[in-house]
Design an enzyme around this catalytic site. Structure first.
Site, mmCIF file in Angstrom:
data_model
loop_
_atom_site.group_PDB
_atom_site.id
_atom_site.type_symbol
_atom_site.label_atom_id
_atom_site.label_comp_id
_atom_site.label_asym_id
_atom_site.label_seq_id
_atom_site.Cartn_x
_atom_site.Cartn_y
_atom_site.Cartn_z
ATOM 1 N N GLU A 25 -21.680 -6.209 -32.230
ATOM 2 C CA GLU A 25 -21.831 -7.647 -32.467
ATOM 3 C C GLU A 25 -20.469 -8.346 -32.467
ATOM 4 O O GLU A 25 -20.308 -9.420 -31.886
ATOM 5 C CB GLU A 25 -22.522 -7.903 -33.818
ATOM 6 C CG GLU A 25 -23.958 -7.379 -33.897
ATOM 7 C CD GLU A 25 -24.048 -5.945 -34.411
ATOM 8 O OE1 GLU A 25 -23.094 -5.158 -34.248
ATOM 9 O OE2 GLU A 25 -25.109 -5.617 -34.992
ATOM 10 N N CYS A 47 -25.002 -4.983 -39.562
ATOM 11 C CA CYS A 47 -24.485 -4.530 -40.856
ATOM 12 C C CYS A 47 -23.939 -5.746 -41.615
ATOM 13 O O CYS A 47 -23.837 -6.836 -41.048
ATOM 14 C CB CYS A 47 -23.390 -3.492 -40.632
ATOM 15 S SG CYS A 47 -21.833 -4.210 -40.070
ATOM 16 N N CYS A 66 -21.103 -7.589 -39.765
ATOM 17 C CA CYS A 66 -21.549 -8.342 -38.593
ATOM 18 C C CYS A 66 -22.389 -9.552 -38.995
ATOM 19 O O CYS A 66 -22.303 -10.604 -38.367
ATOM 20 C CB CYS A 66 -22.303 -7.431 -37.638
ATOM 21 S SG CYS A 66 -21.209 -6.215 -36.859
ATOM 22 N N HIS A 79 -17.549 -3.276 -33.995
ATOM 23 C CA HIS A 79 -18.993 -3.123 -33.838
ATOM 24 C C HIS A 79 -19.449 -3.930 -32.620
ATOM 25 O O HIS A 79 -18.763 -4.877 -32.207
ATOM 26 C CB HIS A 79 -19.724 -3.625 -35.090
ATOM 27 C CG HIS A 79 -19.542 -2.718 -36.275
ATOM 28 N ND1 HIS A 79 -20.282 -2.840 -37.430
ATOM 29 C CD2 HIS A 79 -18.712 -1.662 -36.463
ATOM 30 C CE1 HIS A 79 -19.913 -1.894 -38.289
ATOM 31 N NE2 HIS A 79 -18.960 -1.178 -37.730
#
Ligand code: ZN
Length: 147
Positions: free
Chosen positions: A53, A81, A84, A51
């Site tokens: 992040e 999410c 993260c 992801h």
């Protein structure tokens, strides 16, 4: 418009235009300077943990030579999410600014929302005593090292 969010958006655009994954870009800032950036690379790397992040955290840690991002803020194009959020907590990042919210992310087909709503527990304890022995070994090693 916030100058760091503008960079996060540019990261997201770079990612989607290159076919790397979803429209998620991220920037990490320390003392007013960008120290890390990244975008979603789940499709490119065939890795569900890539992801924006997480990629930005990895980039900032490499840049700063540490796993501790205390004093850093994170700017991301969408609300982090659960994975993260965990990574952000482990990295000791102080403040998170996000653009799109969970409903916005849901509207383009990402399923974060059900992770928050799920009551299912897929975790079960197994061989705790054997695993505790590794913990004890770690405790002894940690006393000798400094981390
Ligand atoms: Zn995430």
């Amino acid at each position: 418009m916030d100058k760091f969010m503008k960079i996060a958006i540019a990261e997201a655009q770079k990612g989607i235009r290159a076919g790397h994954g979803g429209p998620f870009g991220c920037v990490i800032v320390k003392d007013g300077e960008v120290v890390g950036r990244g975008h979603n690379e789940v499709v490119k790397r065939k890795d569900p943990t890539c992801h924006g992040e997480v990629m930005a955290i990895r980039n900032a840690c490499k840049e700063l030579g540490t796993f501790d991002l205390s004093g850093c803020d994170l700017y991301t194009t969408a609300a982090p999410c659960p994975m993260c959020r965990g990574a952000i907590l482990w990295a000791n990042i102080g403040k998170v600014y996000f653009g799109c919210n969970v409903d916005d992310t849901d509207s383009i087909g990402f399923r974060d929302k059900i992770f928050y709503e799920s009551e299912e527990d897929f975790c079960e304890e197994l061989d705790r005593d054997a695993c505790l022995e590794v913990f004890e070994e770690y405790r002894n090693i940690k006393e000798k090292r400094n981390y």
